[in-house]
Design a protein around this motif. Structure first.
Motif, PDB file in Angstrom:
ATOM      1  N   LEU A   8      70.166  32.155   6.106  1.00  0.00           N
ATOM      2  CA  LEU A   8      69.262  33.303   6.028  1.00  0.00           C
ATOM      3  C   LEU A   8      68.925  33.653   4.580  1.00  0.00           C
ATOM      4  O   LEU A   8      69.785  33.630   3.702  1.00  0.00           O
ATOM      5  N   TYR A  12      61.357  37.035   5.713  1.00  0.00           N
ATOM      6  CA  TYR A  12      62.789  36.881   5.994  1.00  0.00           C
ATOM      7  C   TYR A  12      62.931  35.548   6.718  1.00  0.00           C
ATOM      8  O   TYR A  12      62.258  35.301   7.726  1.00  0.00           O
ATOM      9  N   ASN A  56      74.603  34.346   5.439  1.00  0.00           N
ATOM     10  CA  ASN A  56      73.654  35.312   4.881  1.00  0.00           C
ATOM     11  C   ASN A  56      73.532  35.059   3.380  1.00  0.00           C
ATOM     12  O   ASN A  56      74.330  35.554   2.578  1.00  0.00           O
ATOM     13  N   ALA A  88      70.881  35.946   1.681  1.00  0.00           N
ATOM     14  CA  ALA A  88      69.860  36.865   1.168  1.00  0.00           C
ATOM     15  C   ALA A  88      70.329  37.550  -0.105  1.00  0.00           C
ATOM     16  O   ALA A  88      71.530  37.758  -0.315  1.00  0.00           O
ATOM     17  N   THR A  93      69.630  41.800   1.564  1.00  0.00           N
ATOM     18  CA  THR A  93      69.354  42.156   2.958  1.00  0.00           C
ATOM     19  C   THR A  93      70.581  41.900   3.818  1.00  0.00           C
ATOM     20  O   THR A  93      71.159  40.809   3.791  1.00  0.00           O
ATOM     21  N   THR A  94      70.961  42.915   4.583  1.00  0.00           N
ATOM     22  CA  THR A  94      72.003  42.792   5.592  1.00  0.00           C
ATOM     23  C   THR A  94      71.334  42.568   6.943  1.00  0.00           C
ATOM     24  O   THR A  94      70.292  43.159   7.228  1.00  0.00           O
ATOM     25  N   PHE A  95      71.927  41.716   7.765  1.00  0.00           N
ATOM     26  CA  PHE A  95      71.338  41.370   9.060  1.00  0.00           C
ATOM     27  C   PHE A  95      72.300  41.659  10.208  1.00  0.00           C
ATOM     28  O   PHE A  95      73.521  41.577  10.065  1.00  0.00           O
ATOM     29  N   MET A 137      75.436  40.566   2.772  1.00  0.00           N
ATOM     30  CA  MET A 137      75.131  39.457   1.876  1.00  0.00           C
ATOM     31  C   MET A 137      76.391  38.660   1.550  1.00  0.00           C
ATOM     32  O   MET A 137      77.451  39.232   1.291  1.00  0.00           O
ATOM     33  N   ARG A 168      79.676  35.072   6.208  1.00  0.00           N
ATOM     34  CA  ARG A 168      79.356  34.024   7.174  1.00  0.00           C
ATOM     35  C   ARG A 168      79.973  34.359   8.518  1.00  0.00           C
ATOM     36  O   ARG A 168      81.060  34.961   8.583  1.00  0.00           O
ATOM     37  N   ALA A 210      67.912  37.179  13.702  1.00  0.00           N
ATOM     38  CA  ALA A 210      68.549  37.941  12.631  1.00  0.00           C
ATOM     39  C   ALA A 210      67.669  39.145  12.351  1.00  0.00           C
ATOM     40  O   ALA A 210      66.501  39.002  11.959  1.00  0.00           O
ATOM     41  N   ARG A 242      66.828  42.633  10.393  1.00  0.00           N
ATOM     42  CA  ARG A 242      67.067  43.360   9.147  1.00  0.00           C
ATOM     43  C   ARG A 242      67.584  44.762   9.452  1.00  0.00           C
ATOM     44  O   ARG A 242      67.002  45.488  10.261  1.00  0.00           O
TER      45      ARG A 242
END
Length: 380
Positions: free
Chosen positions: A50, A122, A149, A151, A154-156, A186, A189, A206, A208
């Motif tokens: 991501l 994204y 992640n 990114a 950005t947290t997913f 971020m 895993r 995923a 946001r």
């Protein structure tokens, strides 16, 4: 060119630049180490990598987010078991505030900051939902998703759609947890196993946090009809793990051996959006005070977040176990990146490793760029 000789640890890992603008330019890749059991298992593995992405130059985006507060010289970390981020001399000029996302969510009467910037895209494996990756899977097969992640900011939330099991975090096995939605900050895993029910197309999305944007990929059996999925969901997703409810559920399958703590450190996390500055123990990189330990010691690190934004705290060269969350003792997950929400407190325990200077930092790239980094200095 440098060569490294080390014993690999099985699990879902990744490699990337620690110069924020380079990571924002997608200079990163998965690093999957399979155990003998992984190789022998009757299942298919699928990596989901991501990212957040802007078509504007990363330097311009970072300058806009930070108000040009980025660019601290972190180059003095050195080499060989240390870190050399080489961030001096970066051009952080330009940009207005048009891309800034100053939205937040209420938390005890105070505004919690979630997203610094509205990125243009994204990505899941470098693709958006307008043209997602379609992964061929077997009817009724078992799939292990290795989700990373990568990114910058950005947290997913991962929405599997089907019943699933979370079986590992940050490359370390946990006691499996059933569900359909799991969050990740971020650098974290997640390994998630899904038993497919039969023929069909099965999106893995995923989402946001605090917003409607989403990305993902599709698991599909031969001949399955694949419907278009919009890149915007109908409603905003909630903030990620503000009460650490997910983290409280996680238990290490292979926890640290029980032993007394030899050394403890309280680490204060602070900062603000305006001015844009984020600190560890009141300092930024360059004026920081190292966190010290001796090789072989059992060390407890308590992260206390006094800011209104969450911080994914990452330690190089070590795995640690979450042992206390907001004052509650837990036999938590083994990790290398722990999310500390606004006004929360998390304690991790570890055995100090090789004598070296190891980076300890927030893995939110704009926070790192303003100097939210210190070092875990281990002596022999």
């Amino acid at each position: 060119m440098r060569s490294y000789d080390y014993t690999p640890n099985p699990g879902t890992h990744w490699m990337h630049s620690h110069v924020p603008v380079q990571e924002m330019n997608l200079l990163a890749a998965p690093l999957i180490v399979r155990s003998a059991a992984d190789v022998a298992a009757d299942r298919q593995e699928v990596v989901m990598f991501l990212h957040d992405f802007s078509f504007r130059p990363a330097e311009e985006v970072l300058a806009e987010i930070t108000g040009s507060a980025a660019g601290r010289d972190m180059s003095t970390m050195g080499t060989a078991g240390k870190a050399d981020t080489g961030m001096s001399g970066m051009d952080m000029s330009g940009g207005d505030m048009s891309g800034m996302d100053m939205s937040g969510m209420a938390m005890g009467g105070m505004a919690m900051d979630l997203n610094d910037f509205n990125f243009d895209a994204y990505l899941a494996n470098d693709r958006t939902l307008s043209d997602p990756e379609v992964v061929a899977v077997e009817k009724g097969g078992r799939v292990r998703l290795r989700i990373i992640n990568a990114a910058a900011a950005t947290t997913f939330w991962i929405d599997t759609g089907l019943p699933a099991r979370l079986v590992a975090v940050d490359g370390h096995a946990i006691v499996p947890i059933s569900g359909t939605r799991f969050g990740m900050a971020m650098a974290q895993r997640l390994d998630i196993e899904i038993d497919l029910p039969g023929d069909g197309a099965f999106p893995v999305l995923a989402l946001r946090e605090g917003a409607r944007e989403r990305t993902g990929l599709i698991l599909a059996t031969t001949g399955a009809q694949i419907s278009k999925i919009e890149g915007m969901s109908d409603a905003e997703t909630p903030a990620f793990d503000t009460d650490l409810a997910q983290e409280l559920l996680l238990q290490a399958a292979n926890p640290l051996a029980a032993r007394p703590v030899d050394r403890s450190h309280m680490i204060m996390l602070a900062g603000s959006m305006q001015p844009y500055m984020w600190t560890i123990d009141g300092q930024t990189w360059g004026t920081h005070k190292p966190i010290i330990a001796t090789s072989g010691e059992r060390v407890a690190l308590t992260f206390r977040n006094m800011s209104m934004m969450g911080h994914p705290m990452h330690l190089h060269g070590h795995a640690f176990q979450v042992v206390n969350i907001n004052g509650k003792a837990v036999n938590g997950a083994m990790r290398d990146t722990v999310y500390v929400p606004a006004m929360a407190m998390v304690t991790v325990a570890l055995d100090a490793g090789e004598a070296a200077r190891w980076m300890l930092h927030c893995h939110h790239m704009p926070h790192l760029s303003t100097g939210m980094m210190t070092e875990f200095a281990v002596s022999a």
